[in-house]
Design a protein around this motif. Structure first.
Motif, PDB file in Angstrom:
ATOM      1  N   LEU A 195       0.828  -1.207   0.000  1.00 36.73           N
ATOM      2  CA  LEU A 195       0.000   0.000   0.000  1.00 36.73           C
ATOM      3  C   LEU A 195       0.864   1.259   0.000  1.00 36.73           C
ATOM      4  O   LEU A 195       0.591   2.217  -0.723  1.00 36.73           O
ATOM      5  CB  LEU A 195      -0.960  -0.018   1.186  1.00 36.73           C
ATOM      6  N   PHE A 196       1.921   1.230   0.805  1.00 34.71           N
ATOM      7  CA  PHE A 196       2.866   2.337   0.821  1.00 34.71           C
ATOM      8  C   PHE A 196       3.527   2.488  -0.557  1.00 34.71           C
ATOM      9  O   PHE A 196       3.587   3.575  -1.124  1.00 34.71           O
ATOM     10  CB  PHE A 196       3.923   2.101   1.901  1.00 34.71           C
ATOM     11  N   GLY A 197       4.014   1.361  -1.099  1.00 40.61           N
ATOM     12  CA  GLY A 197       4.719   1.377  -2.380  1.00 40.61           C
ATOM     13  C   GLY A 197       3.846   1.796  -3.544  1.00 40.61           C
ATOM     14  O   GLY A 197       4.273   2.546  -4.428  1.00 40.61           O
ATOM     15  N   LEU A 198       2.608   1.316  -3.559  1.00 35.61           N
ATOM     16  CA  LEU A 198       1.703   1.694  -4.645  1.00 35.61           C
ATOM     17  C   LEU A 198       1.370   3.180  -4.579  1.00 35.61           C
ATOM     18  O   LEU A 198       1.272   3.847  -5.605  1.00 35.61           O
ATOM     19  CB  LEU A 198       0.428   0.847  -4.597  1.00 35.61           C
ATOM     20  N   THR A 199       1.243   3.703  -3.371  1.00 36.06           N
ATOM     21  CA  THR A 199       1.005   5.136  -3.199  1.00 36.06           C
ATOM     22  C   THR A 199       2.192   5.942  -3.726  1.00 36.06           C
ATOM     23  O   THR A 199       2.017   6.927  -4.463  1.00 36.06           O
ATOM     24  CB  THR A 199       0.749   5.465  -1.712  1.00 36.06           C
ATOM     25  N   VAL A 200       3.402   5.513  -3.373  1.00 38.50           N
ATOM     26  CA  VAL A 200       4.611   6.195  -3.856  1.00 38.50           C
ATOM     27  C   VAL A 200       4.723   6.048  -5.376  1.00 38.50           C
ATOM     28  O   VAL A 200       5.057   7.004  -6.080  1.00 38.50           O
ATOM     29  CB  VAL A 200       5.877   5.649  -3.151  1.00 38.50           C
ATOM     30  N   LEU A 201       4.423   4.861  -5.899  1.00 39.12           N
ATOM     31  CA  LEU A 201       4.471   4.616  -7.341  1.00 39.12           C
ATOM     32  C   LEU A 201       3.508   5.556  -8.066  1.00 39.12           C
ATOM     33  O   LEU A 201       3.880   6.216  -9.037  1.00 39.12           O
ATOM     34  CB  LEU A 201       4.131   3.155  -7.640  1.00 39.12           C
ATOM     35  N   HIS A 202       2.282   5.614  -7.586  1.00 44.35           N
ATOM     36  CA  HIS A 202       1.282   6.475  -8.209  1.00 44.35           C
ATOM     37  C   HIS A 202       1.714   7.949  -8.154  1.00 44.35           C
ATOM     38  O   HIS A 202       1.623   8.669  -9.158  1.00 44.35           O
ATOM     39  CB  HIS A 202      -0.075   6.293  -7.516  1.00 44.35           C
ATOM     40  N   ALA A 203       2.164   8.385  -6.991  1.00 43.14           N
ATOM     41  CA  ALA A 203       2.605   9.776  -6.842  1.00 43.14           C
ATOM     42  C   ALA A 203       3.800  10.069  -7.751  1.00 43.14           C
ATOM     43  O   ALA A 203       3.873  11.142  -8.363  1.00 43.14           O
ATOM     44  CB  ALA A 203       2.962  10.061  -5.388  1.00 43.14           C
ATOM     45  N   SER A 204       4.717   9.105  -7.852  1.00 43.62           N
ATOM     46  CA  SER A 204       5.907   9.295  -8.684  1.00 43.62           C
ATOM     47  C   SER A 204       5.537   9.459 -10.150  1.00 43.62           C
ATOM     48  O   SER A 204       6.066  10.332 -10.848  1.00 43.62           O
ATOM     49  CB  SER A 204       6.858   8.109  -8.527  1.00 43.62           C
ATOM     50  N   VAL A 205       4.629   8.608 -10.629  1.00 47.97           N
ATOM     51  CA  VAL A 205       4.238   8.640 -12.039  1.00 47.97           C
ATOM     52  C   VAL A 205       3.323   9.836 -12.326  1.00 47.97           C
ATOM     53  O   VAL A 205       3.540  10.588 -13.266  1.00 47.97           O
ATOM     54  CB  VAL A 205       3.535   7.314 -12.438  1.00 47.97           C
ATOM     55  N   THR A 206       2.304  10.005 -11.483  1.00 48.77           N
ATOM     56  CA  THR A 206       1.267  11.006 -11.742  1.00 48.77           C
ATOM     57  C   THR A 206       1.695  12.424 -11.407  1.00 48.77           C
ATOM     58  O   THR A 206       1.484  13.346 -12.197  1.00 48.77           O
ATOM     59  CB  THR A 206      -0.003  10.659 -10.940  1.00 48.77           C
TER      60      THR A 206
END
Length: 132
Positions: A81-92
């Motif tokens: 959940l932490f990683g997906l949030t960071v992934l989304h923020a990084s890309v978006t």
């Protein structure tokens, strides 16, 4: 910090490099066939099993147990959940390319994963293996 914990951290980082290499290769392979979130999820699930094996045998040197095997994925649910949030923020929001955003997510989650893994696998458990 005592020497035993420092050695665990070094082994954790080494096993993490192995796991990251394997899961990143899977992520890249899947990226051409699926979106980044699906590719990340599949690679992540494979990484959980590999991480459990490396963490119990190599990092913390504890015996396998059904209880640990059941609880251990909770560590990775939190990390996911932490990683997906960071992934989304990084890309978006930050515009980091999808192929590199997963690496950003992984690096930022390392301290969280070590602490949670140690809590699940070591703290409160007396079944440590003897070190070779």
């Amino acid at each position: 910090m005592n020497h035993a914990v420092v050695r665990e951290i070094v082994r954790f980082l080494a096993s993490g490099l192995i796991n990251t290499g394997v899961t990143y290769a899977i992520y890249l392979a899947l990226l051409s066939k699926a979106g980044y979130a699906i590719a990340y999820t599949v690679a992540y699930l494979i990484g959980i099993a590999l991480s459990y094996l490396l963490s119990t045998r190599f990092v913390f040197r504890v015996n396998h147990s059904a209880r640990r095997a059941v609880i251990f994925p909770v560590v990775y649910l939190i990390q996911y959940l932490f990683g997906l949030t960071v992934l989304h923020a990084s890309v978006t929001w930050l515009g980091i390319p999808e192929a590199f955003a997963a690496l950003v997510s992984t690096v930022l989650s390392i301290p969280l994963t070590f602490v949670l893994s140690r809590l699940v696998l070591v703290n409160g458990h007396a079944q440590r293996k003897t070190a070779p």
